[in-house]
Design a protein around this motif. Structure first.
Motif, PDB file in Angstrom:
ATOM      1  N   TYR A   1       0.851  -1.190   0.000  1.00 53.75           N
ATOM      2  CA  TYR A   1       0.000   0.000   0.000  1.00 53.75           C
ATOM      3  C   TYR A   1       0.880   1.231   0.000  1.00 53.75           C
ATOM      4  O   TYR A   1       1.831   1.331   0.775  1.00 53.75           O
ATOM      5  CB  TYR A   1      -0.898  -0.006   1.253  1.00 53.75           C
ATOM      6  CG  TYR A   1      -1.603   1.302   1.508  1.00 53.75           C
ATOM      7  CD1 TYR A   1      -2.703   1.663   0.745  1.00 53.75           C
ATOM      8  CD2 TYR A   1      -1.169   2.162   2.504  1.00 53.75           C
ATOM      9  CE1 TYR A   1      -3.357   2.865   0.972  1.00 53.75           C
ATOM     10  CE2 TYR A   1      -1.820   3.361   2.749  1.00 53.75           C
ATOM     11  CZ  TYR A   1      -2.905   3.704   1.976  1.00 53.75           C
ATOM     12  OH  TYR A   1      -3.542   4.894   2.200  1.00 53.75           O
ATOM     13  N   GLU A   2       0.552   2.174  -0.889  1.00 55.39           N
ATOM     14  CA  GLU A   2       1.214   3.480  -0.909  1.00 55.39           C
ATOM     15  C   GLU A   2       0.141   4.533  -0.715  1.00 55.39           C
ATOM     16  O   GLU A   2      -0.827   4.584  -1.478  1.00 55.39           O
ATOM     17  CB  GLU A   2       1.928   3.704  -2.237  1.00 55.39           C
ATOM     18  CG  GLU A   2       3.128   2.804  -2.446  1.00 55.39           C
ATOM     19  CD  GLU A   2       3.787   3.024  -3.807  1.00 55.39           C
ATOM     20  OE1 GLU A   2       3.309   3.892  -4.580  1.00 55.39           O
ATOM     21  OE2 GLU A   2       4.754   2.324  -4.098  1.00 55.39           O
ATOM     22  N   PRO A   3       0.285   5.362   0.326  1.00 55.32           N
ATOM     23  CA  PRO A   3      -0.730   6.385   0.569  1.00 55.32           C
ATOM     24  C   PRO A   3      -0.736   7.418  -0.563  1.00 55.32           C
ATOM     25  O   PRO A   3       0.215   7.511  -1.335  1.00 55.32           O
ATOM     26  CB  PRO A   3      -0.303   6.999   1.904  1.00 55.32           C
ATOM     27  CG  PRO A   3       1.116   6.640   2.072  1.00 55.32           C
ATOM     28  CD  PRO A   3       1.362   5.402   1.283  1.00 55.32           C
ATOM     29  N   PRO A   4      -1.798   8.196  -0.641  1.00 61.93           N
ATOM     30  CA  PRO A   4      -1.887   9.179  -1.732  1.00 61.93           C
ATOM     31  C   PRO A   4      -0.877  10.301  -1.565  1.00 61.93           C
ATOM     32  O   PRO A   4      -0.464  10.631  -0.456  1.00 61.93           O
ATOM     33  CB  PRO A   4      -3.315   9.699  -1.614  1.00 61.93           C
ATOM     34  CG  PRO A   4      -3.705   9.440  -0.204  1.00 61.93           C
ATOM     35  CD  PRO A   4      -2.964   8.196   0.211  1.00 61.93           C
ATOM     36  N   THR A   5      -0.509  10.836  -2.702  1.00 58.66           N
ATOM     37  CA  THR A   5       0.338  12.033  -2.712  1.00 58.66           C
ATOM     38  C   THR A   5      -0.588  13.229  -2.878  1.00 58.66           C
ATOM     39  O   THR A   5      -1.757  13.159  -2.542  1.00 58.66           O
ATOM     40  CB  THR A   5       1.361  11.933  -3.860  1.00 58.66           C
ATOM     41  OG1 THR A   5       0.643  11.717  -5.079  1.00 58.66           O
ATOM     42  CG2 THR A   5       2.321  10.775  -3.627  1.00 58.66           C
ATOM     43  N   THR A   6      -0.105  14.305  -3.404  1.00 61.61           N
ATOM     44  CA  THR A   6      -0.911  15.524  -3.530  1.00 61.61           C
ATOM     45  C   THR A   6      -2.106  15.340  -4.459  1.00 61.61           C
ATOM     46  O   THR A   6      -3.103  16.037  -4.323  1.00 61.61           O
ATOM     47  CB  THR A   6      -0.044  16.689  -4.053  1.00 61.61           C
ATOM     48  OG1 THR A   6       0.559  16.284  -5.280  1.00 61.61           O
ATOM     49  CG2 THR A   6       1.013  17.064  -3.045  1.00 61.61           C
ATOM     50  N   ASP A   7      -2.057  14.387  -5.394  1.00 61.80           N
ATOM     51  CA  ASP A   7      -3.190  14.200  -6.306  1.00 61.80           C
ATOM     52  C   ASP A   7      -4.259  13.281  -5.720  1.00 61.80           C
ATOM     53  O   ASP A   7      -5.214  12.921  -6.409  1.00 61.80           O
ATOM     54  CB  ASP A   7      -2.713  13.679  -7.661  1.00 61.80           C
ATOM     55  CG  ASP A   7      -1.979  12.354  -7.563  1.00 61.80           C
ATOM     56  OD1 ASP A   7      -1.785  11.853  -6.443  1.00 61.80           O
ATOM     57  OD2 ASP A   7      -1.602  11.826  -8.622  1.00 61.80           O
ATOM     58  N   ARG A   8      -4.127  12.885  -4.450  1.00 62.09           N
ATOM     59  CA  ARG A   8      -5.108  12.101  -3.702  1.00 62.09           C
ATOM     60  C   ARG A   8      -5.393  10.733  -4.328  1.00 62.09           C
ATOM     61  O   ARG A   8      -6.509  10.263  -4.336  1.00 62.09           O
ATOM     62  CB  ARG A   8      -6.401  12.882  -3.505  1.00 62.09           C
ATOM     63  CG  ARG A   8      -6.183  14.209  -2.791  1.00 62.09           C
ATOM     64  CD  ARG A   8      -7.436  14.966  -2.541  1.00 62.09           C
ATOM     65  NE  ARG A   8      -8.388  14.410  -1.627  1.00 62.09           N
ATOM     66  CZ  ARG A   8      -8.282  14.386  -0.305  1.00 62.09           C
ATOM     67  NH1 ARG A   8      -7.212  14.841   0.270  1.00 62.09           N
ATOM     68  NH2 ARG A   8      -9.252  13.897   0.442  1.00 62.09           N
TER      69      ARG A   8
END
Length: 141
Positions: A111-118
């Protein structure tokens, strides 16, 4: 006078040649069918991984709706089953079976959490467990 027929013991049973012919036929059938069955099983595991990723993605989105945030990288997907400390808005568990956190090859989904683009990412590296590949070794996202 009634005559009794005594069975001929020479003709009762299979010869070694007949047994060898049957075994050869079975071996030929197994040689033709076996690789196809293995191929179908590999394809099925890949499809299973894709479906599980979709289910996990839905569960992460439900987590977001309830808590107002996505799971952190440190928390990972385990927050879908275990309440994070101090988070009263958690309304889980969001999945019915904790084994859903493992892909069909027995490794945990990444799992990779969202970056600025959600946009968050859930992935499996397939049968070989390394990035890239094709067929059963292909990555699933």
């Amino acid at each position: 006078m009634i005559s009794k027929k005594i069975p001929n013991r020479r003709n009762s049973g299979a010869t070694i040649l007949e047994v060898l012919v049957v075994l050869t036929i079975i071996a030929l059938i197994a040689a033709v069918v076996g690789p196809r069955v293995v191929g179908y099983l590999g394809h099925a595991k890949g499809e299973t991984a894709s479906l599980q990723i979709k289910n996990l993605s839905s569960a992460v989105q439900l987590f977001y709706v309830d808590t107002g945030r996505f799971p952190s990288e440190a928390e990972g997907l385990s927050v879908l089953f275990d309440r994070p400390a101090g988070d009263e808005r958690w309304n889980g568990p969001y999945m019915s079976d904790p084994s859903a956190l493992n892909d069909p090859w027995g490794r945990g989904y990444m799992y990779e959490p969202p970056t600025t683009d959600r946009v968050f990412s859930i992935m499996s590296f397939g049968r070989d467990g390394v990035e890239g590949g094709s067929g059963e070794d292909a990555d699933r996202r």
